[in-house]
Motif scaffolding. Sequence first.
Motif, short mmCIF file in Angstrom:
data_model
loop_
_atom_site.label_atom_id
_atom_site.label_comp_id
_atom_site.label_asym_id
_atom_site.label_seq_id
_atom_site.Cartn_x
_atom_site.Cartn_y
_atom_site.Cartn_z
N ALA A 1 0.87 -1.18 0.00
CA ALA A 1 0.00 0.00 0.00
C ALA A 1 0.91 1.23 0.00
CB ALA A 1 -0.93 -0.05 1.19
N GLY A 2 1.41 1.62 1.19
CA GLY A 2 2.33 2.77 1.24
C GLY A 2 3.77 2.30 1.34
N THR A 3 4.38 1.99 0.21
CA THR A 3 5.80 1.61 0.21
C THR A 3 6.51 2.31 -0.93
OG1 THR A 3 5.65 -0.25 -1.34
CG2 THR A 3 5.19 -0.75 0.98
N LEU A 4 7.83 2.42 -0.77
CA LEU A 4 8.65 3.10 -1.77
C LEU A 4 9.99 2.41 -1.85
CD1 LEU A 4 8.79 5.90 -3.40
CD2 LEU A 4 9.94 6.80 -1.37
N LYS A 5 10.51 2.27 -3.07
CA LYS A 5 11.87 1.72 -3.24
C LYS A 5 12.85 2.85 -3.09
CE LYS A 5 11.97 -2.36 -5.91
NZ LYS A 5 11.79 -2.95 -7.20
N GLU A 6 13.85 2.65 -2.25
CA GLU A 6 14.82 3.73 -2.06
C GLU A 6 16.21 3.18 -2.26
OE1 GLU A 6 13.62 7.04 1.06
OE2 GLU A 6 15.24 5.76 1.79
N SER A 7 17.02 3.97 -2.87
CA SER A 7 18.41 3.56 -3.07
C SER A 7 19.25 4.28 -2.03
CB SER A 7 18.79 3.96 -4.49
OG SER A 7 20.09 3.60 -4.75
N ARG A 8 19.99 3.52 -1.21
CA ARG A 8 20.79 4.12 -0.14
C ARG A 8 22.24 3.71 -0.27
NH1 ARG A 8 17.60 4.00 5.50
NH2 ARG A 8 15.62 4.72 4.68
N ASP A 9 23.14 4.50 0.31
CA ASP A 9 24.56 4.12 0.33
C ASP A 9 24.72 2.93 1.26
OD1 ASP A 9 25.46 6.01 -1.39
OD2 ASP A 9 25.74 7.53 0.17
N LYS A 10 25.33 1.85 0.73
CA LYS A 10 25.60 0.69 1.56
C LYS A 10 26.94 0.92 2.26
CE LYS A 10 25.67 -4.34 1.18
NZ LYS A 10 25.73 -5.45 0.22
N ASN A 11 27.92 1.27 1.45
CA ASN A 11 29.22 1.71 1.96
C ASN A 11 29.73 2.74 0.95
OD1 ASN A 11 30.25 0.16 -0.22
ND2 ASN A 11 30.03 -1.66 1.08
N GLN A 12 31.01 3.05 0.99
CA GLN A 12 31.49 4.12 0.11
C GLN A 12 31.44 3.74 -1.37
OE1 GLN A 12 35.17 5.22 1.98
NE2 GLN A 12 34.24 7.06 2.83
N GLU A 13 31.51 2.41 -1.63
CA GLU A 13 31.56 1.97 -3.04
C GLU A 13 30.19 1.66 -3.64
OE1 GLU A 13 34.09 -0.13 -1.06
OE2 GLU A 13 35.10 1.79 -1.26
N SER A 14 29.31 1.14 -2.83
CA SER A 14 28.07 0.64 -3.45
C SER A 14 26.81 1.16 -2.77
CB SER A 14 28.08 -0.89 -3.42
OG SER A 14 28.04 -1.31 -2.09
N ARG A 15 25.74 1.05 -3.53
CA ARG A 15 24.43 1.44 -3.00
C ARG A 15 23.55 0.21 -2.93
NH1 ARG A 15 23.52 6.83 -3.07
NH2 ARG A 15 21.29 6.72 -3.37
N GLU A 16 22.56 0.24 -2.08
CA GLU A 16 21.64 -0.90 -2.02
C GLU A 16 20.21 -0.38 -2.11
OE1 GLU A 16 21.85 -2.97 1.68
OE2 GLU A 16 21.51 -1.17 2.87
N GLU A 17 19.33 -1.22 -2.64
CA GLU A 17 17.92 -0.84 -2.75
C GLU A 17 17.18 -1.35 -1.53
OE1 GLU A 17 15.83 -1.56 -6.44
OE2 GLU A 17 16.36 0.56 -6.70
#
Length: 437
Positions: A368-384
């Motif tokens: 219902a109320g959800t959103l995919k967000e891309s965040r910094d995992k560490n300095q090299e990579s991001r995670e969804e």
Amino acid sequence: MNILILGSGGREHAFAWKLAQSDKCTHLYIAPGNAGTSAFGTNVDCSPTDFIGVKKIVLDHEITMVVVGPEDPLVKGIHDFFLGDEELKRVAVIGPQRDGAQLEGSKDFSKQFMIRHNIPTARYETFTKETLAEGLLFLETLSPPYVLKADGLAAGKGVMIPTNLADAKMELTEMLANAKFGNASAKVVIEEFLKGIELSVFVLTDGNSYKILPAAKDYKRIGEQDTGLNTGGMGAISPVPFADEAFIKKVEERVIIPTINGLKAEGIIYKGFIFIGLMNVDGEPQVIEYNVRMGDPETEVVIPRIKSDLLDLFSGVACGNLNEKTFEVDSRFATAVMLVSGGYPEDYHKGKVISGLDKVVGSIAFHAGTLKESRDKNQESREETIVTNGGRVIAVTSYGETMEEALTKSFANAERINYEGKYYRRDIGEDLKVYYS
Ligand code: AMP
Ligand code: GLY
């Protein structure tokens, strides 16, 4: 066929889930959608009431059918907008035009419509600022509790049910003289309180023929044992034990047929869903309200119980040959338990990370109320990550041969999904158990 679904709730996720199963579905677009709908198509960032934005999506992606989820764009005339535009007029729109959408957009219109067509509903009168004094006198002729309804759309908050006369008078004054709901309460419907059990019956129509979809029961209050504030809906169950064949027959004869015939007689071309909010008063149906869309979370139990191809049914609505379409219903129970954000339906936080969706087994998690967000995992990579983005977050739907079996699965999976502030009602279906014991 490329299809665009308008909306961003559990209802739209359930539509996407079902339409994607059709052989005739080439690609789905959802505007704006949520993290769940993106598994079935492409989310496009556009509000359903931004008609120019919607037009651009339709033209850019060669959309030939638009399924309108919420009421707002219908009441604002999105279907009329399509019909009036040279480039859009051949696109099928599932949802009524502005005149039909008045069944939900104006409580006064819908009450007058019911009276004109002899459809059973509570006795009522409508008042304005100018007739406030008469309204206060009318309240004195009723016995408590009192039902006061803002005429226009008020985001589901426009119905007040004060239990004593003094509060009812104060409420009426607030709504009419002090514009409590803005323009939506420029008119107020006061009606008799109906005592009974509530349920929702859904109809899909091409304006002539219709299919009666599975009935559902919604749980509106935030607290267990139906306490606390009203919400959009905290859970749903289908089928409804007290809506047996004999009761649905009464609904068909006294409500559905007169409604479809009434619309036709008034020259209203209606293509879409009619959601009939009913009170079962000692076995007799009384209409509480019409909505011109599917309910949420009712859709999350009604759509999973439809075995037939939903896109084929929608094509029947658009082409006017719904009567030729097969319509089969799954005999199993479906139950939905809604996970909400702490604080809802008042203030709540968004952006809380949701975990455990991959642990869900034996249920469908309709977002219902959800959103995919891309965040910094560490300095090299991001995670969804998937984060909360609304008051109602996820509806956990399950099937079962019995209601209890379906509920057990929904509750077990409700435990597996986590985020800060998660809350859900643990008593969904509790009141219906007496019918099965
Ligand atoms: P509505 O927005 O019209 O669905 O009203 C919200 C809720 O108020 C309904 O779901 C019912 O629970 C309740 N309600 C509305 N009208 C009546 C009525 N005439 N008698 C009893 N309860 C009502
Ligand atoms: N669940 C009630 C509604 O959608 O209006």
